[in-house]
Design an enzyme around this catalytic site. Structure first.
Site, PDB file in Angstrom:
ATOM      1  N   THR A  17       0.837  -1.207   0.000  1.00  7.66           N
ATOM      2  CA  THR A  17       0.000   0.000   0.000  1.00  7.66           C
ATOM      3  C   THR A  17       0.866   1.250   0.000  1.00  7.66           C
ATOM      4  O   THR A  17       0.640   2.181  -0.783  1.00  7.66           O
ATOM      5  CB  THR A  17      -0.950   0.005   1.208  1.00  7.66           C
ATOM      6  OG1 THR A  17      -1.951  -1.004   1.018  1.00  7.66           O
ATOM      7  CG2 THR A  17      -1.639   1.357   1.357  1.00  7.66           C
ATOM      8  N   GLN A  34       0.486  -9.483  -5.693  1.00  3.39           N
ATOM      9  CA  GLN A  34      -0.047 -10.832  -5.853  1.00  3.39           C
ATOM     10  C   GLN A  34       0.747 -11.675  -6.851  1.00  3.39           C
ATOM     11  O   GLN A  34       0.423 -12.845  -7.071  1.00  3.39           O
ATOM     12  CB  GLN A  34      -1.510 -10.751  -6.316  1.00  3.39           C
ATOM     13  CG  GLN A  34      -2.457 -10.089  -5.353  1.00  3.39           C
ATOM     14  CD  GLN A  34      -2.802 -10.980  -4.160  1.00  3.39           C
ATOM     15  OE1 GLN A  34      -2.569 -12.180  -4.178  1.00  3.39           O
ATOM     16  NE2 GLN A  34      -3.363 -10.375  -3.124  1.00  3.39           N
ATOM     17  N   HIS A  36       4.259 -10.255   2.894  1.00  9.03           N
ATOM     18  CA  HIS A  36       3.360 -11.251   3.475  1.00  9.03           C
ATOM     19  C   HIS A  36       2.470 -11.940   2.449  1.00  9.03           C
ATOM     20  O   HIS A  36       1.720 -12.853   2.784  1.00  9.03           O
ATOM     21  CB  HIS A  36       2.520 -10.637   4.600  1.00  9.03           C
ATOM     22  CG  HIS A  36       1.377  -9.787   4.160  1.00  9.03           C
ATOM     23  ND1 HIS A  36       0.077 -10.224   4.179  1.00  9.03           N
ATOM     24  CD2 HIS A  36       1.336  -8.514   3.702  1.00  9.03           C
ATOM     25  CE1 HIS A  36      -0.718  -9.260   3.758  1.00  9.03           C
ATOM     26  NE2 HIS A  36       0.022  -8.216   3.456  1.00  9.03           N
ATOM     27  N   THR A  66      13.846   4.910   9.726  1.00  8.44           N
ATOM     28  CA  THR A  66      14.658   3.781  10.163  1.00  8.44           C
ATOM     29  C   THR A  66      14.125   2.480   9.581  1.00  8.44           C
ATOM     30  O   THR A  66      12.934   2.183   9.667  1.00  8.44           O
ATOM     31  CB  THR A  66      14.662   3.684  11.704  1.00  8.44           C
ATOM     32  OG1 THR A  66      15.203   4.892  12.252  1.00  8.44           O
ATOM     33  CG2 THR A  66      15.484   2.499  12.167  1.00  8.44           C
ATOM     34  N   CYS A  76      -8.519  -5.466   2.250  1.00 10.94           N
ATOM     35  CA  CYS A  76      -8.424  -4.011   2.402  1.00 10.94           C
ATOM     36  C   CYS A  76      -9.775  -3.320   2.253  1.00 10.94           C
ATOM     37  O   CYS A  76      -9.906  -2.139   2.545  1.00 10.94           O
ATOM     38  CB  CYS A  76      -7.442  -3.449   1.383  1.00 10.94           C
ATOM     39  SG  CYS A  76      -5.751  -4.015   1.634  1.00 10.94           S
TER      40      CYS A  76
END
Length: 377
Positions: free
Chosen positions: A70, A175, A197, A235, A324
């Protein structure tokens, strides 16, 4: 955890190798250049960057770690906002893009940009010729997802790239790693978004590939540090970057074999549903070679998808579409874009199998789905 997990397109179980790499990552800030802990952290981040780059065929200095796909999509699209000063004030994207692309394009309109939408056919395909016909001298960016997150259609991104007339091309590839070979994709697009993920890596980290030629034109969306050439400051999460790198290396080495096995499991799952007497239609393309190997988005005739999913809990985990957009009362924009009616969209469920799905899983899931649908009828 009890239950059969058939929602791999929402998130994949983490690879054991990835977890081991993350646990061994240690600590230290990759930006701390005054001591050995910082040097070690920087070396591990650079190794992860090399692993991501190797999967897509780019150079390591073209990889920018983000918090996920995103953010990567937002950086790619909103990063083009200064192009208006060069007379480039239009963005082209398909009708079935992920919500993060749609929303980022809408946000870009606040900077004076216009958004042109490319329609798709009943299978969800984007026509390269349609792209060519819509590109103008004012087009700054084309954003096309390589693999759709709801219906799994795999776009002919090579042909699309050939029709872009030197306009910058961004691809949402969140995807894609377990759907198609990405080994040379960096040679045909200018930016590409990835999510760890979705490919056996950890949540909370992603990456944006930005070609070296395009980098000087990108305007950051975050400010306050000089990390990652200032394009994406902040960071870096050491263990998450290491985990993403490890996941990309696994995909690069064994992705083809995994895709073939997952496709067989998905196809057998559909057979079991048919054999059980379930009346359904596969949404999108019927050509399984053009579909994400784990995707089975089906319209179950006469069923209320939300109610059916509730009846399947906690036995089977699936979804009505993108995680989402969960909680939205509106039908899937992807399903309506390919021509489904409101009723058909409301009767559709996305089942997505993955590398950990077993034959027993799909057999038992199919039985549970058929039983629940019968009770609902």
């Amino acid at each position: 955890m009890a239950g059969i997990y058939l929602d791999h397109q929402a998130s994949t179980p983490m690879h054991g190798i990835v977890l081991e790499a993350m646990l061994e990552a240690g600590y230290g800030n990759a930006s701390s250049i005054e001591h050995s802990f910082g040097w070690a952290a920087a070396a591990k981040v650079e190794r992860a960057r090399q692993q991501v780059a190797a999967m897509i065929g780019s150079d390591p200095d073209e990889i920018f770690f983000t918090s996920g796909a995103t953010e990567a999509n937002n950086l790619a699209i909103l990063g083009m906002r200064k192009e208006r000063k060069r007379g480039k004030d239009r963005v082209l994207r398909s009708a079935i893009e992920h919500k993060s692309v749609l929303a980022a394009c809408e946000a870009l309109s606040e900077y004076g940009f216009s958004v042109d939408e490319v329609a798709v056919d009943r299978e969800g395909k984007v026509s390269p010729d349609a792209i060519a016909s819509m590109v103008t001298a004012q087009t700054a960016l084309i954003s096309i997802g390589i693999v759709n997150n709801e219906i799994g259609i795999i776009q002919d991104i090579v042909s699309i790239a050939s029709k872009r007339s030197n306009v910058f091309l961004h691809c949402d590839a969140a995807q894609a790693p377990y759907a198609t070979d990405l080994s040379g994709v960096a040679t045909i697009c200018d930016m590409l978004s990835l999510s760890a993920h979705k490919m056996g890596g950890p949540m909370g980290v992603g990456a944006l590939y930005i070609s070296r030629e395009l980098q000087p034109l990108i305007t950051p969306i975050l400010f306050g540090g000089g990390q990652q050439q200032g394009i994406r400051p902040g960071t870096l999460p050491l263990s998450l970057c290491v985990g993403m790198g490890a996941a990309c290396e696994i995909v690069a080495s064994s992705g083809m074999e995994e895709r073939a096995r997952v496709a067989e499991i998905r196809d057998q799952f559909l057979v079991y549903l048919r054999q059980g007497g379930l009346d359904f239609e596969l949404n999108g393309t019927k050509d399984h070679k053009l579909r994400h190997p784990g995707n089975a988005n089906i319209n179950i005739k006469g069923a209320d998808a939300e109610q059916l999913l509730a009846m399947l809990q906690p036995e089977v985990a699936a979804s009505t579409g993108s995680a989402c957009t969960s909680g939205s009362l509106e039908p899937s924009h992807v399903l309506t874009a390919i021509g489904l009616s409101m009723e058909e969209a409301a009767s559709s469920i996305r089942f997505s199998v993955g590398r950990t799905t077993t034959e027993s899983d799909i057999l038992n899931a199919a039985k549970a789905i058929v039983s629940a649908a019968a009770r609902l009828a």
